[in-house]
Design an enzyme around this catalytic site. Structure first.
Site, PDB file in Angstrom:
ATOM      1  N   ALA A  37     -18.084   3.544 -34.091  1.00 27.08           N
ATOM      2  CA  ALA A  37     -19.332   4.202 -33.753  1.00 27.08           C
ATOM      3  C   ALA A  37     -20.346   3.257 -33.114  1.00 27.08           C
ATOM      4  CB  ALA A  37     -19.936   4.839 -35.004  1.00 27.08           C
ATOM      5  N   GLU A  38     -20.420   2.026 -33.613  1.00 25.07           N
ATOM      6  CA  GLU A  38     -21.439   1.109 -33.088  1.00 25.07           C
ATOM      7  C   GLU A  38     -21.032   0.535 -31.738  1.00 25.07           C
ATOM      8  OE1 GLU A  38     -24.099   1.530 -34.208  1.00 25.07           O
ATOM      9  OE2 GLU A  38     -23.626   2.357 -36.182  1.00 25.07           O
ATOM     10  N   THR A  39     -19.728   0.359 -31.555  1.00 25.74           N
ATOM     11  CA  THR A  39     -19.238  -0.086 -30.247  1.00 25.74           C
ATOM     12  C   THR A  39     -19.479   0.997 -29.208  1.00 25.74           C
ATOM     13  OG1 THR A  39     -17.584  -1.448 -31.324  1.00 25.74           O
ATOM     14  CG2 THR A  39     -17.198  -0.891 -29.019  1.00 25.74           C
ATOM     15  N   GLU A  87       0.870   3.850   1.982  1.00 26.95           N
ATOM     16  CA  GLU A  87       1.383   4.258   3.304  1.00 26.95           C
ATOM     17  C   GLU A  87       2.604   3.433   3.690  1.00 26.95           C
ATOM     18  OE1 GLU A  87      -1.704   3.377   2.456  1.00 26.95           O
ATOM     19  OE2 GLU A  87      -3.207   4.137   3.870  1.00 26.95           O
ATOM     20  N   SER A 104      -8.475   7.515 -41.194  1.00 26.44           N
ATOM     21  CA  SER A 104      -8.583   8.416 -40.042  1.00 26.44           C
ATOM     22  C   SER A 104      -7.212   8.916 -39.605  1.00 26.44           C
ATOM     23  CB  SER A 104      -9.273   7.686 -38.883  1.00 26.44           C
ATOM     24  OG  SER A 104      -8.541   6.533 -38.520  1.00 26.44           O
ATOM     25  N   ARG A 129       2.607   4.104 -26.809  1.00 27.06           N
ATOM     26  CA  ARG A 129       3.850   4.408 -27.513  1.00 27.06           C
ATOM     27  C   ARG A 129       4.438   5.713 -26.981  1.00 27.06           C
ATOM     28  NH1 ARG A 129       0.625   1.901 -31.547  1.00 27.06           N
ATOM     29  NH2 ARG A 129      -0.313   3.850 -32.229  1.00 27.06           N
ATOM     30  N   CYS A 152      -6.052   1.596   5.808  1.00 29.85           N
ATOM     31  CA  CYS A 152      -6.830   0.386   6.081  1.00 29.85           C
ATOM     32  C   CYS A 152      -6.612  -0.068   7.522  1.00 29.85           C
ATOM     33  CB  CYS A 152      -6.462  -0.730   5.114  1.00 29.85           C
ATOM     34  SG  CYS A 152      -4.768  -1.310   5.251  1.00 29.85           S
ATOM     35  N   ARG A 183      -4.108   5.854 -22.335  1.00 30.57           N
ATOM     36  CA  ARG A 183      -4.065   4.396 -22.423  1.00 30.57           C
ATOM     37  C   ARG A 183      -3.323   3.794 -21.234  1.00 30.57           C
ATOM     38  NH1 ARG A 183      -2.754   2.939 -28.799  1.00 30.57           N
ATOM     39  NH2 ARG A 183      -4.839   3.448 -29.574  1.00 30.57           N
ATOM     40  N   HIS A 242       0.839  -1.189   0.000  1.00 29.42           N
ATOM     41  CA  HIS A 242       0.000   0.000   0.000  1.00 29.42           C
ATOM     42  C   HIS A 242       0.882   1.251   0.000  1.00 29.42           C
ATOM     43  CE1 HIS A 242      -3.917  -1.936   1.751  1.00 29.42           C
ATOM     44  NE2 HIS A 242      -3.588  -2.408   0.568  1.00 29.42           N
TER      45      HIS A 242
END
Lengths: 347, 347
Positions: free
Chosen positions: A281-283, A58, A175, A214, A81, A191, A56
């Site tokens: 677009a559809e995703t 800390e 694109s 990258r 915690c 990413r 952790h």
């Protein structure tokens, strides 16, 4: 004095928040916490949750500070915690042992095993405790952890690089490039902050994207790659190319480092707290329809494309009134000649 | 002293530029000029080109100032005219007569009948003359006059109200409302600055838009309404509705206050220096293809629409590289929850 101290507290918490970002996308199932230990106006220890969730933040900061922790102040983005686990001691125990004078936390731990118990244990040991410093920023930094706790699924970010008129490609699918270098570098940084990155079947087949990070020094931060295989909108051309005898699922499994899921709902099973959806677009529409997108990352170039591919398909909008009130801009900045706008889903 | 005086000059020219806006869209074929006369740090006269182009801004300001013009400074956004016309005396003559000490102008008059001759005449009379103060803003304020002089056509502004994903309506055509009240009020203010406003045949038939200025005090500033009748993209439904026996041109002529043109190139014949193109997608594309758009006015709402009508149709873009470098952002502001972005065509 009080004001000065509050301002100092906010400043040191800023350092802890910056450290917390180092772990984002790599600490699941634990939250990405940041921590600094300050003694007499000087940082003596720094920590952030390590890959896989341990140590952790800390514990790491206390190890660095060593004996200098005594009578110091510890700033941490999440309540320490209080529960001991097989994987290590409770942070509250470590803090008491080290003899700190004050603990300043941004957020109380929503984990029922702690949920205020860490603060209680510290106070019982005579340590001064404050919470709520830069709370909203800390909540944003834990967005993945919170989405997993609250909704049982990763925090979903939809990334779109588009023109002023909302196109993501020419009609022929090209694109490269809509946005410039600085915007693309920023997208690669994003990413690295996600455990998983997803594209639809059409994009997967057409582009065979690498989806890696990258950026120098961050190459090892490339997320798990996921392809959404069953889209009702998949083009017949893609059907033809993949062939009936070999399912796309098999293709994806045989591709090194790809995971295939059959529907947006299956993301809940991914070992990821942060999911980046990159198109097409559809995703994008499938994830929006299922209300699995919490954040929009729009990179908009100062160009017009006209006829071309739209950014988002059918999201099932019945009327315009229903479109309002969903999204709130939380950040906007210029990246070269492009503009980044970040929106969060209002819930 | 020099610096202070320059700063004062810029400030007073700002007042003249603001007055110039009052005439925009109503002064063709003359430019919309603004003028203030300042004496001992106090404005004693204000003027702007009146509807139809006369009186000129200087004449109006001089009339207001009367004897107070003597030894005063005159700030004007365009070089005072030196040519006498049947419609009135030359402004340079009026300024000399009134006995002003200084004349500060933003831009030299491109009209060959003046073209520096106004300045010369003033200097010959012993008046101190400076030019170039806030020149680029003045050139922008005369954009319509300049487009008419340089290209023989009105300055074209394309206005689009769109969603984050570039939609201007749902699939069924409904577009009320994408943007909120402040954005719509601003769009009406923009209408008042244009002599002519144009929609395509599809929009004209489907919406029968009023295209007037619905702002208190500006109702009389509604521009000439124009419909583009011959679009190759017009829907078959519209064809059916209008019927073969009655051409749309006849329809438009019979509608009170509408002008019909057959192609974007015909706008050159409109008695207008400022044309506002308001849609739809194919009309926008036709004007962009013909390179008749000098300015984009984008009102973007923080909503996603998904499937719906696109903002701009086919503009004949061959590849993405060709899309870059055309548009430069010159203004951006928040209007309620919407964002206005203004782009100018780089030429």
């Amino acid at each position: 004095m009080g004001l000065l101290s509050d301002r100092d507290d906010a400043r040191w918490m800023g350092a802890a928040l910056a450290l917390a970002e180092r772990g984002r996308g790599r600490t699941a199932p634990n939250p990405n916490v940041g921590c600094v230990i300050v003694r007499e106006g000087r940082v003596v220890g720094r920590g952030w949750t390590q890959p896989g969730g341990r140590p952790h933040a800390e514990a790491m900061a206390l190890a660095e500070a060593g004996a200098e922790s005594r009578s110091a102040t510890l700033y941490v983005t999440l309540e320490p915690c209080a529960h001991r686990s097989e994987r290590g001691p409770a942070c509250a125990d470590l803090i008491v042992e080290a003899g700190l004078a004050r603990v300043i936390a941004a957020v109380e731990d929503p984990d029922p095993r702690t949920a205020g118990g860490g603060f209680e244990q510290l106070r019982d040991a005579g340590i001064a405790v404050s919470k709520g410093v830069r709370e909203s920023e800390a909540l944003r930094s834990f967005a993945g952890f919170i989405a997993r706790r609250r909704y049982g699924r990763p925090h979903g970010t939809l990334k779109i690089a588009l023109s002023l008129d909302g196109r993501i490609a020419l009609c022929d699918g090209s694109s490269r490039w809509i946005t410039g270098e600085p915007a693309r570098a920023h997208a690669h940084l994003e990413r690295s902050r996600h455990e998983a990155i997803l594209v639809g079947r059409g994009t997967w087949e057409a582009d065979a994207p690498k989806l890696d990070v990258r950026l120098e020094g961050l190459e090892d931060r490339s997320p798990q790659r996921v392809v959404l295989t069953s889209s009702p909108f998949v083009s017949s051309e893609v059907e033809k190319r993949s062939g009936a005898e070999q399912s796309l699922l098999d293709c994806a499994r045989s591709e090194r480092g790809w995971t295939a899921i059959g529907s947006p709902d299956q993301i809940a099973t991914l070992p990821a707290d942060h999911l980046l959806v990159e198109g097409g677009a559809e995703t994008a529409a499938a994830f929006l329809r299922a209300d699995l997108i919490d954040r929009l990352l729009l990179y908009r170039a100062p160009i017009l494309i006209g006829a071309g591919k739209s950014a988002i398909g059918d999201i099932g909008l019945a009327d315009l009134a229903a479109a309002h009130g969903w999204w709130e801009m939380v950040d906007a900045r210029q990246l070269g000649s492009d503009r980044l706008e970040v929106y969060e889903r209002r819930r």
